[in-house]
Design a protein around this motif. Structure first.
Motif, mmCIF file in Angstrom:
data_model
loop_
_atom_site.group_PDB
_atom_site.id
_atom_site.type_symbol
_atom_site.label_atom_id
_atom_site.label_comp_id
_atom_site.label_asym_id
_atom_site.label_seq_id
_atom_site.Cartn_x
_atom_site.Cartn_y
_atom_site.Cartn_z
ATOM 1 N N LEU A 1 0.846 -1.184 0.000
ATOM 2 C CA LEU A 1 0.000 0.000 0.000
ATOM 3 C C LEU A 1 0.884 1.237 0.000
ATOM 4 O O LEU A 1 1.942 1.243 0.622
ATOM 5 N N THR A 2 0.443 2.275 -0.690
ATOM 6 C CA THR A 2 1.221 3.511 -0.734
ATOM 7 C C THR A 2 0.300 4.715 -0.615
ATOM 8 O O THR A 2 -0.850 4.684 -1.047
ATOM 9 N N VAL A 3 0.855 5.752 -0.041
ATOM 10 C CA VAL A 3 0.185 7.043 -0.042
ATOM 11 C C VAL A 3 0.351 7.605 -1.446
ATOM 12 O O VAL A 3 1.455 7.668 -1.975
ATOM 13 N N GLU A 4 -0.747 7.980 -2.062
ATOM 14 C CA GLU A 4 -0.744 8.521 -3.424
ATOM 15 C C GLU A 4 -0.815 10.050 -3.361
ATOM 16 O O GLU A 4 -1.246 10.608 -2.351
ATOM 17 N N PRO A 5 -0.411 10.728 -4.436
ATOM 18 C CA PRO A 5 -0.438 12.192 -4.436
ATOM 19 C C PRO A 5 -1.808 12.788 -4.088
ATOM 20 O O PRO A 5 -1.881 13.845 -3.466
ATOM 21 N N SER A 6 -2.876 12.106 -4.458
ATOM 22 C CA SER A 6 -4.224 12.613 -4.165
ATOM 23 C C SER A 6 -4.569 12.554 -2.676
ATOM 24 O O SER A 6 -5.571 13.135 -2.251
ATOM 25 N N VAL B 1 6.604 20.473 2.603
ATOM 26 C CA VAL B 1 6.144 19.242 3.244
ATOM 27 C C VAL B 1 4.798 18.838 2.647
ATOM 28 O O VAL B 1 4.156 19.615 1.944
ATOM 29 N N LEU B 2 4.391 17.639 2.949
ATOM 30 C CA LEU B 2 3.093 17.133 2.513
ATOM 31 C C LEU B 2 2.204 16.960 3.737
ATOM 32 O O LEU B 2 2.625 16.365 4.734
ATOM 33 N N ILE B 3 1.007 17.454 3.641
ATOM 34 C CA ILE B 3 0.031 17.355 4.724
ATOM 35 C C ILE B 3 -0.994 16.297 4.322
ATOM 36 O O ILE B 3 -1.519 16.328 3.212
ATOM 37 N N PRO B 4 -1.273 15.347 5.231
ATOM 38 C CA PRO B 4 -2.233 14.295 4.867
ATOM 39 C C PRO B 4 -3.648 14.830 4.720
ATOM 40 O O PRO B 4 -4.085 15.680 5.474
ATOM 41 N N ASN B 5 -4.349 14.309 3.731
ATOM 42 C CA ASN B 5 -5.775 14.551 3.549
ATOM 43 C C ASN B 5 -6.450 13.348 4.201
ATOM 44 O O ASN B 5 -6.528 12.277 3.610
ATOM 45 N N ARG B 6 -6.899 13.538 5.427
ATOM 46 C CA ARG B 6 -7.410 12.410 6.210
ATOM 47 C C ARG B 6 -8.594 11.709 5.540
ATOM 48 O O ARG B 6 -8.718 10.499 5.630
#
Length: 183
Positions: A146-151, A164-169
């Motif tokens: 599983l990977t975190v995707e750009p979206s 930095v990248l902020i998570p979109n929960r």
């Protein structure tokens, strides 16, 4: 704490492997075979002396020693952090396959001694052997990557200027549902 906060997954145990340890473990097993899906060209790959070099890794099945495998998993100028993440998973799966094919599980204590200061962990040798024995019985087709995707993130700049990248929960919820699929 960061993983638990952002993903709701507590990390109970850890293994930290530095770059030298990564190269050593790949070399200790005789290298890994990796299917490079497309040619990678990085005109600014960072060197140990804080300079850059041109890195070219051709598409196709490549036998990688520790040095090349590290470059393959670290480069990001040819694509992104997300591409790098997928390459890291790819090399870890190739390393798993190589270790299982060599039947090296009994040599884990010797491998750890060879790695020396390049590895830190709170696992004991018997725990590592038990995990390795369990992993041996898990067929590759049962492993989900599983990977975190750009979206699933948004870009943000800190007050000090760091990108930095902020998570979109909300977007990460589907990933976490997949992660928790069989607890």
């Amino acid at each position: 704490q960061t993983v638990a906060y952002n993903f709701g997954v507590p990390v109970h145990r850890y293994i930290i492997l530095d770059f030298n340890g990564f190269k050593k473990i790949i070399d200790l097993v005789g290298g890994v075979d990796v299917d490079v899906p497309r040619t990678i060209v990085d005109n600014a790959y960072p060197t140990d002396d804080y300079r850059t070099e041109r890195l070219v890794i051709p598409a196709g099945r490549i036998h990688m020693d520790g040095e090349l495998a590290l470059k393959y998993v670290r480069t990001r100028h040819a694509d992104s952090d997300f591409g790098r993440l997928k390459r890291q998973q790819q090399v870890l799966m190739a390393l798993r396959a190589k270790i299982l094919s060599l039947q090296t599980l009994p040599q884990i204590p010797e491998i750890l001694r060879a790695l020396g200061d390049s590895v830190q962990t709170d696992l004991t040798i018997p725990e590592m052997l038990a995990i390795a024995q369990f992993a041996r019985g898990v067929p590759e087709e049962r492993i989900r990557l599983l990977t975190v995707e750009p979206s699933m993130v948004r870009s943000w700049q800190t007050p000090s200027g760091a990108a930095v990248l902020i998570p979109n929960r909300q977007a990460l919820a589907a990933l976490m549902e997949a992660f928790n699929w069989e607890r």
